[in-house]
Design a protein around this motif. Structure first.
Motif, mmCIF file in Angstrom:
data_model
loop_
_atom_site.group_PDB
_atom_site.id
_atom_site.type_symbol
_atom_site.label_atom_id
_atom_site.label_comp_id
_atom_site.label_asym_id
_atom_site.label_seq_id
_atom_site.Cartn_x
_atom_site.Cartn_y
_atom_site.Cartn_z
ATOM 1 N N TYR A 336 43.399 34.666 55.203
ATOM 2 C CA TYR A 336 43.471 33.505 54.317
ATOM 3 C C TYR A 336 44.916 33.401 53.817
ATOM 4 O O TYR A 336 45.430 34.350 53.211
ATOM 5 C CB TYR A 336 42.529 33.667 53.121
ATOM 6 C CG TYR A 336 41.085 33.921 53.489
ATOM 7 C CD1 TYR A 336 40.220 32.870 53.759
ATOM 8 C CD2 TYR A 336 40.599 35.230 53.570
ATOM 9 C CE1 TYR A 336 38.897 33.105 54.103
ATOM 10 C CE2 TYR A 336 39.273 35.473 53.908
ATOM 11 C CZ TYR A 336 38.423 34.411 54.176
ATOM 12 O OH TYR A 336 37.114 34.646 54.516
ATOM 13 N N ARG A 338 48.163 31.090 51.850
ATOM 14 C CA ARG A 338 48.652 30.008 50.993
ATOM 15 C C ARG A 338 50.142 29.834 51.234
ATOM 16 O O ARG A 338 50.899 30.800 51.270
ATOM 17 C CB ARG A 338 48.461 30.377 49.510
ATOM 18 C CG ARG A 338 47.026 30.349 49.026
ATOM 19 C CD ARG A 338 46.608 28.957 48.606
ATOM 20 N NE ARG A 338 47.388 28.465 47.487
ATOM 21 C CZ ARG A 338 47.654 27.170 47.287
ATOM 22 N NH1 ARG A 338 47.240 26.266 48.130
ATOM 23 N NH2 ARG A 338 48.352 26.785 46.238
ATOM 24 N N GLY A 345 43.406 26.621 46.951
ATOM 25 C CA GLY A 345 42.748 26.676 48.243
ATOM 26 C C GLY A 345 43.659 27.249 49.315
ATOM 27 O O GLY A 345 44.870 27.378 49.138
ATOM 28 N N ASN A 346 43.069 27.602 50.439
ATOM 29 C CA ASN A 346 43.825 28.182 51.546
ATOM 30 C C ASN A 346 44.420 27.087 52.427
ATOM 31 O O ASN A 346 43.760 26.099 52.746
ATOM 32 C CB ASN A 346 42.904 29.068 52.386
ATOM 33 C CG ASN A 346 42.223 30.135 51.548
ATOM 34 O OD1 ASN A 346 42.886 30.911 50.876
ATOM 35 N ND2 ASN A 346 40.894 30.160 51.583
ATOM 36 N N THR A 349 42.980 29.327 57.386
ATOM 37 C CA THR A 349 41.915 30.319 57.441
ATOM 38 C C THR A 349 41.721 30.676 58.909
ATOM 39 O O THR A 349 41.383 29.818 59.720
ATOM 40 C CB THR A 349 40.600 29.787 56.846
ATOM 41 O OG1 THR A 349 40.828 29.407 55.482
ATOM 42 C CG2 THR A 349 39.515 30.848 56.891
#
Length: 414
Positions: A336, A338, A345-346, A349
């Motif tokens: 995951y 960023r 939120g990512n 993924t």
């Protein structure tokens, strides 16, 4: 972990017992495939093009144009920058900002420029001692001082190239990308040896040396911003970083107390200034604590991200020159990521690896973006993935031994 330039590489490695990890950044010039006019260009190619006019002894002539393999460009300071950046035309000192973004002096990396829009501009090469402000540059100055470099200067000097330093602004071409590649390595907790390779392959080590102590966690990064990575250790028991500017044995260049007992170290270029700095992730509250300098003090950024049992990551996933954070869930072998250093939120993924793998992040193909690869402690396979997607590994090879902890870094500045 850059980018970059400084880039920029980061790594994490967590051992089963020591929960160890590391995140280096890469940021050094190496010429790559030729760019197209007005398109993306690596820092290495910018500096190689700058050096070519030095080698050709191009004179200074505001009304003259030089035609060679680089194209046709005006023989003055802004024409020189236009040539090095591979622009479609020769811009001027006051129009170069139209194709670039203003940055701070501390963020300068190879291929950026200093521009006094009314009169002069020159190309930043690299920091030779960032703490002192020492650097080298390329310039076309005047008929008595034609194309020259790398020339030594200091960012703290009252004047550079005949103009007050305060008149200049630092600018980064909008299409420049980092172009350094990570090598791989291992740290052996049993004998405290680093074993480092400058390339992505099995084979003899390029460097072998002792650094660290039992119970510590290896980290790597460009602590002084000169374009190659040093090594370090984090002692979780006394929450102290011990950092070396070079990949070698010796005394510590920085000894910094940061975090709390039980924290896991993360290092990266959090503010995009070309220097890696310290940070920790706290498993008990899933919180990142990041410092923008390698000194003790309060965290510059604090935010919650991740979950129980995950491994923290850092890297320049989008190639913008500053690092984001990430997590690796070993139980589901999911990554995951960023793009920034914040909760949320990512941005990516990814399913990658197998249960039991240790996540390793870095710019392994020199495209200016960090990606996540894995090392398996049982089979000793490195599976290198050059994109943050569910792709099969681009490169696979056996390296290391049971009980070792993988690391990655730009050990030779290339």
């Amino acid at each position: 972990m850059s980018s970059r330039s400084r880039t920029s590489l980061r790594l994490t490695a967590i051992a089963t017992v020591a929960a160890a990890m590391a995140f280096p950044l890469l940021n050094a010039p190496t010429a790559h495939a030729a760019s197209t006019a007005g398109g993306p260009i690596t820092r290495g190619e910018v500096l190689a093009r700058a050096q070519s006019w030095v080698d050709e002894k191009v004179p200074y002539n505001q009304s003259g144009y030089k035609t060679d393999a680089n194209g046709t460009y005006r023989e003055d300071c802004s024409g020189y920058v236009s040539m090095a950046w591979h622009l479609t035309d020769s811009l001027t000192t006051w129009t170069l900002p139209n194709v670039s973004t203003k940055i701070g002096f501390s963020q300068l990396q190879g291929g950026d420029i200093l521009d006094y829009t009314d009169a002069h501009t020159f190309i930043f090469n690299k920091w030779t001692n960032k703490a002192n402000g020492d650097f080298t540059y390329y310039a076309e100055s005047n008929p008595n001082n034609p194309t020259h470099g790398p020339t030594a200067a200091n960012i703290n000097n009252a004047s550079i190239e005949g103009w007050p330093t305060s008149y200049y602004g630092a600018y980064r071409y909008n299409h420049i990308v980092n172009d350094t590649t990570a090598g791989i390595g291992m740290w052996n907790p049993s004998d405290h040896y680093f074993h480092l390779r400058n390339s992505l392959s099995a084979g003899p080590n390029d460097k072998d040396f002792v650094f660290g102590a039992t119970g510590m966690t290896p980290v790597t990064g460009d602590w002084d911003g000169i374009g190659s990575d040093g090594v370090g250790m984090y002692d979780s028991a006394n929450h102290t970083f011990y950092l070396r500017n070079s990949p070698s044995a010796g005394g510590n260049d920085y000894t910094v107390s940061f975090g709390s007992a039980g924290d896991i170290p993360v290092v990266g270029d959090w503010d995009g200034n070309g220097t890696d700095t310290i940070g920790v992730w706290r498993p008990s509250n899933h919180t990142f604590y990041l410092r923008n300098s390698n000194t003790a003090g309060p965290a510059d950024k604090t935010f919650v991200y991740g979950a129980d049992g995950m491994q923290p990551l850092a890297g320049d996933w989008d190639g913008v020159g500053a690092d984001g954070v990430g997590m690796y869930d070993d139980s589901t072998h999911t990554v995951y990521l960023r793009n920034g250093t914040s909760a949320g939120g990512n941005d990516y993924t990814i399913s990658y690896g197998t249960p039991g793998d240790i996540a390793v992040a870095g710019d392994f193909n020199g495209d200016g973006k960090d990606t996540v690869s894995v090392w398996n402690p049982t089979t000793h396979y490195f599976d290198i993935n050059n994109s943050n997607t569910n792709n099969d590994p681009s490169t696979r090879f056996v390296y290391g031994a049971t009980g070792m902890i993988p690391v990655a870094g730009d050990w030779d500045g290339q």
